[in-house]
Enzyme design. Structure first.
Site, PDB file in Angstrom:
ATOM      1  N   TYR A   1      79.361  40.087  38.476  1.00  0.00           N
ATOM      2  CA  TYR A   1      78.067  39.842  37.821  1.00  0.00           C
ATOM      3  C   TYR A   1      78.265  39.654  36.317  1.00  0.00           C
ATOM      4  CZ  TYR A   1      73.299  40.613  36.179  1.00  0.00           C
ATOM      5  OH  TYR A   1      72.079  40.476  35.556  1.00  0.00           O
TER       6      TYR A   1
ATOM      7  N   GLY B   1      62.919  31.651  39.735  1.00  0.00           N
ATOM      8  CA  GLY B   1      63.009  33.044  40.181  1.00  0.00           C
ATOM      9  C   GLY B   1      61.757  33.857  39.947  1.00  0.00           C
TER      10      GLY B   1
END
Length: 303
Positions: free
Chosen positions: A156, A12
């Site tokens: 999340y 990422g």
């Protein structure tokens, strides 16, 4: 004689924390690290390469990696000499905010595929080599939402709770192999991604959601969330710097919260393990005393 550099694989890295961490490690004045900075879409590598400057091709290499693909993980590791990773940083992730009724199960599964199973997939790939060499460090970018639930961040938070439980359990076993795990728990991080996410959900319709819940989301949660990021949000550079320190430690910690200004918000749950104090207090601040909540956030921002 200088010690050999350590190979650090980071997922990422197209923006945010991952980009900043890759650049800081690659620019280490003692050149202790060879950084493999990865991202799913190499079309987004421009910002990283520009920030890397002279380190690009020297102490930093950019590689394609989709944490949701076994083939992509295997292909990435095959480009590392011996496939040997000394430090793995699981940073790739995606956010999700909004009323539960308006979010599909498929969208929720996508969050878990990236945030949880993506991290597990990478760990499974690097562990055999780490165990054989009896050394290694696995850093997981979790969140304070892996310690406490936050309204309208249900999915999340669930993905980060899963990370916390998985890696805390694994840490016990891996210590026998001299492999350390560190869960890094940032509070709000002010990134371009977060700004775009909040802007998008503020105008989203969330079909299937009742009017009352949409009202609470748009008129209570979103203003409080924006104030939270404005008052106590960290920069990606600050979080990356905290991770660099952890990576440099001989005996790194299992957990490290990066934002001291956010700590008072996690203290409520620690004071009362039943959760009653945290749930009732945050509910009252959000729905009954929003002005007091905003004042408190501004005060935290001044610390």
């Amino acid at each position: 004689m200088a010690a050999a550099s350590r190979t650090v694989l980071i997922s990422g890295c197209s923006s945010g924390i991952g980009l900043e961490l890759a650049v800081q490690l690659a620019h280490d004045p003692r050149q202790r690290y060879q950084v493999v900075a990865t991202m799913r879409d190499l079309g987004k590598k421009e910002s990283l390469e520009a920030a890397a400057r002279e380190a690009l091709g020297q102490t930093l290499t950019v590689a394609q990696l989709d944490v949701c693909s076994d083939e992509s993980v295997a292909r990435c590791l095959s480009c590392i000499p011996g496939g040997e990773v000394d430090v793995l940083v699981n940073n790739a992730g995606m956010g999700m905010v909004g009323p539960l009724e308006g979010i599909s199960i498929a969208a929720m599964q996508n969050v878990f595929d990236t945030n949880f199973f993506g991290a597990v997939r990478l760990v499974k790939a690097v562990l055999p080599s780490m165990k054989r060499r009896r050394q290694g460090h696995i850093v997981v970018v979790s969140s304070v939402m892996g310690l406490q639930g936050v309204m309208f961040n249900d999915v999340y938070a669930a993905s980060k709770f899963a990370l916390e439980g998985f890696f805390e359990s694994l840490a016990i076993q891996l210590l026998q192999f001299n492999i350390f795990i560190s869960l890094v728990e940032p509070g709000p991080v002010a990134t371009e991604f977060e700004g775009k996410l909040l802007a998008q959900v503020s105008t989203a319709e969330f079909p299937g959601t009742d009017a009352g819940t949409l009202h609470y989301f748009q008129d209570f949660y979103l203003p409080a969330s924006r104030e939270l990021f404005r008052s106590v949000g960290q920069s990606p550079q600050d979080v990356a710097q905290a991770i660099v320190k952890i990576i440099s430690m001989a005996r790194p910690p299992l957990r490290r919260q990066t934002n001291s200004r956010y700590s008072p918000l996690t203290l409520l749950k620690a004071v009362d393990p039943s959760g009653h104090l945290y749930v009732r207090t945050t509910h009252s601040l959000l729905f009954r005393w929003p002005r007091l909540l905003n004042l408190g956030l501004r005060c935290l921002g001044c610390l």
